[in-house]
Scaffold this motif. Structure first.
Motif, mmCIF file in Angstrom:
data_model
loop_
_atom_site.group_PDB
_atom_site.id
_atom_site.type_symbol
_atom_site.label_atom_id
_atom_site.label_comp_id
_atom_site.label_asym_id
_atom_site.label_seq_id
_atom_site.Cartn_x
_atom_site.Cartn_y
_atom_site.Cartn_z
ATOM 1 N N LEU A 208 0.853 -1.185 0.000
ATOM 2 C CA LEU A 208 0.000 0.000 0.000
ATOM 3 C C LEU A 208 0.893 1.240 0.000
ATOM 4 O O LEU A 208 1.940 1.249 0.661
ATOM 5 N N PHE A 209 0.480 2.260 -0.722
ATOM 6 C CA PHE A 209 1.189 3.540 -0.677
ATOM 7 C C PHE A 209 0.160 4.618 -0.385
ATOM 8 O O PHE A 209 -0.747 4.864 -1.181
ATOM 9 N N MET A 210 0.278 5.221 0.803
ATOM 10 C CA MET A 210 -0.707 6.224 1.222
ATOM 11 C C MET A 210 -0.148 7.625 0.997
ATOM 12 O O MET A 210 1.040 7.866 1.184
ATOM 13 N N ASP A 211 -1.039 8.540 0.617
ATOM 14 C CA ASP A 211 -0.599 9.931 0.446
ATOM 15 C C ASP A 211 -1.723 10.856 0.890
ATOM 16 O O ASP A 211 -2.875 10.418 1.054
ATOM 17 N N ALA A 212 -1.406 12.131 1.111
ATOM 18 C CA ALA A 212 -2.400 13.164 1.441
ATOM 19 C C ALA A 212 -1.677 14.494 1.331
ATOM 20 O O ALA A 212 -0.434 14.535 1.388
ATOM 21 N N SER A 213 -2.431 15.583 1.169
ATOM 22 C CA SER A 213 -1.794 16.895 1.008
ATOM 23 C C SER A 213 -1.019 17.246 2.283
ATOM 24 O O SER A 213 -1.388 16.807 3.374
ATOM 25 N N PRO A 214 0.041 18.081 2.163
ATOM 26 C CA PRO A 214 0.816 18.464 3.351
ATOM 27 C C PRO A 214 -0.048 19.160 4.402
ATOM 28 O O PRO A 214 0.117 18.913 5.604
ATOM 29 N N GLU A 215 -0.996 20.003 3.961
ATOM 30 C CA GLU A 215 -1.843 20.730 4.935
ATOM 31 C C GLU A 215 -2.684 19.745 5.748
ATOM 32 O O GLU A 215 -2.838 19.871 6.953
ATOM 33 N N ALA B 128 2.436 -1.262 -6.130
ATOM 34 C CA ALA B 128 1.731 -0.795 -4.924
ATOM 35 C C ALA B 128 0.344 -0.267 -5.273
ATOM 36 O O ALA B 128 0.120 0.234 -6.376
ATOM 37 N N HIS B 129 -0.575 -0.396 -4.323
ATOM 38 C CA HIS B 129 -1.908 0.206 -4.462
ATOM 39 C C HIS B 129 -1.849 1.601 -3.857
ATOM 40 O O HIS B 129 -1.454 1.753 -2.697
ATOM 41 N N LEU B 130 -2.232 2.616 -4.632
ATOM 42 C CA LEU B 130 -2.163 3.997 -4.139
ATOM 43 C C LEU B 130 -3.462 4.368 -3.438
ATOM 44 O O LEU B 130 -4.549 4.119 -3.964
ATOM 45 N N ILE B 131 -3.338 4.961 -2.252
ATOM 46 C CA ILE B 131 -4.519 5.428 -1.522
ATOM 47 C C ILE B 131 -4.318 6.898 -1.191
ATOM 48 O O ILE B 131 -3.451 7.239 -0.374
ATOM 49 N N HIS C 239 -11.926 1.249 5.249
ATOM 50 C CA HIS C 239 -12.836 0.595 4.313
ATOM 51 C C HIS C 239 -12.085 0.226 3.027
ATOM 52 O O HIS C 239 -12.194 -0.891 2.502
ATOM 53 N N CYS C 240 -11.314 1.164 2.572
ATOM 54 C CA CYS C 240 -10.539 0.986 1.344
ATOM 55 C C CYS C 240 -9.451 -0.092 1.534
ATOM 56 O O CYS C 240 -9.270 -0.977 0.692
ATOM 57 N N VAL C 241 -8.761 -0.037 2.676
ATOM 58 C CA VAL C 241 -7.692 -1.004 2.964
ATOM 59 C C VAL C 241 -8.281 -2.409 3.112
ATOM 60 O O VAL C 241 -7.705 -3.397 2.643
ATOM 61 N N LYS C 242 -9.463 -2.478 3.714
ATOM 62 C CA LYS C 242 -10.121 -3.771 3.926
ATOM 63 C C LYS C 242 -10.390 -4.451 2.592
ATOM 64 O O LYS C 242 -10.149 -5.652 2.419
ATOM 65 N N ALA C 243 -10.870 -3.660 1.649
ATOM 66 C CA ALA C 243 -11.174 -4.218 0.323
ATOM 67 C C ALA C 243 -9.905 -4.752 -0.334
ATOM 68 O O ALA C 243 -9.892 -5.833 -0.933
#
Ligand code: DC
Length: 224
Positions: A145-152, A199-202, A214-218
């Motif tokens: 898994l590769f998780m990302d989100a904006s810096p803010e 990797a799966h991007l989230i 929910h997303c990781v569970k799937a």
């Protein structure tokens, strides 16, 4: 004997890897590796022993023998013991994260920590979180898994987390620190922060913890 299966969770700081890693571990019964904590502990231990962080060979030598123990399983009862001393809180501060990111650019340091990370791979399996778990440390992972989100967004979450832990924070400084750390982690030559090809991007920007799970569970169910 076959090697135990590994699930990797990579991404920048403050993206929620710890939450996902704990959830995955509760579902699978697998052990956990918080690889960022190893970099943090090593940076702190170097400073404590008077080793300048630029002296990467001395830092790497310390990595090989340092007595580190992760104790406890849940967020509330976890502690980190270094040479028998409780470093749990010191390891989590932003200052320590910034020190860790400085030693993490050195190939000698990364090489020294590689074996220590492999040592965490035990049956029934391992959930490993960090920056290069899926690309370098466990390229044969069964699920990446590769998780990302904006810096803010990450700064906002981090602020809440630190406040809950009783650690005072300045939001603007936190945002700036997160951006600087991102630039170092993504821009370094060795093992830069990037998703493995498989990797799966989230992207968790705007998602609640429940929606992320929910997303990781799937993805976990699909991988079985
Ligand atoms: O995930 P964290 O914030 O605890 O990580 C602290 C620093 O350690 C991060 O800025 C970069 C480094 N790190 C790394 O280079 N590779 C890893 N697998 C984990 C952390």
């Amino acid at each position: 004997m076959d090697l135990a299966p590994v699930i990797t969770v990579d991404g920048p700081s403050g993206v929620g890897k710890g939450m996902v890693t704990r959830w995955l571990s509760s579902q699978t019964g697998y052990h956990r590796l918080d690889s960022g904590a190893l970099y943090r502990i090593l940076a702190l231990a170097s400073v404590e022993q008077g080793i300048p962080l630029e002296e990467v060979d001395a830092v790497a030598a310390l990595a090989k023998n340092l007595d580190i123990q992760f104790v406890g399983e849940t967020e509330d009862d976890e502690s980190i013991l270094v040479i028998g001393n409780d470093w749990t809180r010191r390891v989590r501060t932003e200052e320590t994260g910034a020190l860790a990111s400085r030693i993490a650019v050195a190939p000698a340091v990364r090489a020294a920590l590689l074996q220590r990370q492999h040592d965490f791979r035990r049956w029934p399996g391992l959930i490993a979180d960090g920056r290069d778990m899926g690309t370098v440390v466990f390229p044969d992972a069964v699920l990446k898994l590769f998780m990302d989100a904006s810096p803010e967004e990450r700064a906002t979450r981090r602020e809440k987390q630190l406040r809950n832990a009783g650690i005072a924070v300045n939001f603007a400084a936190l945002c700036q620190e997160i951006r600087a750390r991102d630039a170092r982690d993504r821009g370094r030559e060795v093992a830069p922060l990037k998703p493995a090809d498989d990797a799966h991007l989230i992207d968790t920007t705007g998602l609640s913890p429940d929606e992320v799970i929910h997303c990781v569970k799937a993805l976990l169910e699909a991988s079985r």
